[in-house]
Design an enzyme around this catalytic site. Structure first.
Site, PDB file in Angstrom:
ATOM      1  N   LYS A  41     -13.919  -6.650  -7.466  1.00 19.41           N
ATOM      2  CA  LYS A  41     -14.209  -6.801  -5.887  1.00 19.41           C
ATOM      3  C   LYS A  41     -15.716  -7.063  -6.112  1.00 19.41           C
ATOM      4  CE  LYS A  41     -10.429  -4.153  -4.405  1.00 19.41           C
ATOM      5  NZ  LYS A  41     -10.106  -2.850  -3.566  1.00 19.41           N
ATOM      6  N   GLU A  82      -1.746  -0.716  -9.062  1.00 22.22           N
ATOM      7  CA  GLU A  82      -3.223  -0.540  -8.961  1.00 22.22           C
ATOM      8  C   GLU A  82      -3.602   0.711  -8.849  1.00 22.22           C
ATOM      9  OE1 GLU A  82      -6.231  -2.754  -6.393  1.00 22.22           O
ATOM     10  OE2 GLU A  82      -4.092  -3.754  -5.895  1.00 22.22           O
ATOM     11  N   LYS A 120       0.874  -1.191   0.002  1.00 17.87           N
ATOM     12  CA  LYS A 120      -0.015  -0.171  -0.078  1.00 17.87           C
ATOM     13  C   LYS A 120       0.804   1.210   0.012  1.00 17.87           C
ATOM     14  CE  LYS A 120      -4.254  -1.793   0.532  1.00 17.87           C
ATOM     15  NZ  LYS A 120      -5.357  -1.558  -0.492  1.00 17.87           N
TER      16      LYS A 120
END
Length: 321
Positions: free
Chosen positions: A240, A195, A144
């Site tokens: 998702k 991403e 992240k």
């Protein structure tokens, strides 16, 4: 048909931080749909990024009519967390009533394990190096990022896990200029995927930009209606279930994305094994699988998903489907 919604909390194994903030627990909604004495269940994770709360999603579900089919649900609720939990509960209910597994009902081949990413929490570089070293046995690590000081963190993780494949989630935290500056370093450090580098509303800047590392749409991709707006900007779409509004649309999005030339990643919010279980069906053969939610928890559901060297396994019938 009776629908019950409960809020459940699962403690995390450690503080989990992304560029938007930190959390110590996963707050989810569990939906049970009962009909004819049989109950199916599903889970969703309301997400503030999409203006969802536990209360708003509960209200959406409680506003459903007394009786409806899974096909009708598509028009009763928009894509999002509420529809996801109900859709997955209906799949589970159908499977239990038919005495079959969901993949049989959906016309899919029997699923197997898939290697999943393991997500490292955002932290200071030295702490991230230690996290990476601790998990260096894992073949795929996700980092992240999305801060002004990303390069020291990335260098630290690569140092801690020299052999792992690394993917990055910037969580909309970069500008086009930052991404262009970082791209050569991403290549140098062997990053396999990035991403959502830019905010979803600003991603037109990706048009015509060199993408030496494949770029994946997350916040920019919700369901099949998102696909036309992704052409020329992204190479991969992250599916998702909390974004698609359930397994039904997730399977349809996967097929449509592949048909239009996108690769597929299957991801998750931070939830329990119940939330991941339907996603394991979508994940079969995906370019990247990121279904590590249960690995981040200190506690999980009974009959939890199995994780081992082969990856995340499909659910036992006692859990879902």
């Amino acid at each position: 048909m009776q629908i019950d919604v409960t809020a459940d909390t699962f403690k995390l194994a450690q503080v989990f931080t992304i560029s938007r903030g930190s959390r110590t627990e996963a707050k989810v909604l569990t939906v049970r749909v009962t009909e004819g004495g049989v109950t199916g269940w599903g889970e969703c994770v309301p997400y503030a990024r999409y203006d969802e709360t536990l209360e708003s999603v509960t209200a959406e579900i409680n506003g459903l009519p007394d009786n409806f089919t899974r096909a009708a649900l598509y028009d009763l609720l928009p894509a999002g967390a509420a529809r996801n939990a109900v859709d997955c509960a209906l799949w589970d209910l159908e499977a239990k009533r038919a005495g079959k597994r969901v993949w049989e009902l959906a016309g899919l081949t029997a699923p197997g394990p898939e290697i999943t990413a393991y997500t490292l929490s955002l932290d200071e570089p030295e702490a991230m190096r230690a996290q990476a070293a601790k998990h260096s046995h894992r073949p795929l690590l996700k980092i992240k990022l999305g801060t002004p000081d990303d390069m020291p963190r990335l260098e630290a993780v690569r140092s801690g896990a020299p052999d792992a494949t690394i993917i990055i989630d910037a969580n909309e935290g970069w500008s086009a200029e930052v991404y262009a500056d970082l791209a050569p370093h991403l290549v140098r450090l062997g990053v396999a995927l990035v991403e959502q580098p830019l905010p979803a509303g600003d991603d037109d800047a990706l048009l015509g930009m060199d993408r030496p590392v494949p770029v994946c749409a997350d916040e920019s991709c919700h369901d099949r209606a998102s696909l036309p707006g992704l052409k020329g900007k992204y190479d991969v779409v992250n599916i998702k279930l909390d974004k698609t509004g359930g397994l039904t649309e997730a399977l349809a999005l996967r097929d449509a994305a592949l048909a239009e030339g996108f690769d597929v990643m299957v991801g998750c919010m931070v939830g329990s094994s119940l939330a991941m279980a339907p996603a394991t069906l979508v994940a079969q053969g995906a370019k990247v699988v990121d279904l590590d939610g249960p690995l981040l928890l200190a506690e999980d559901r009974d009959n939890a998903l199995k994780f081992d060297g082969a990856g995340v396994h499909p659910p036992a019938a006692a859990l879902w489907g």
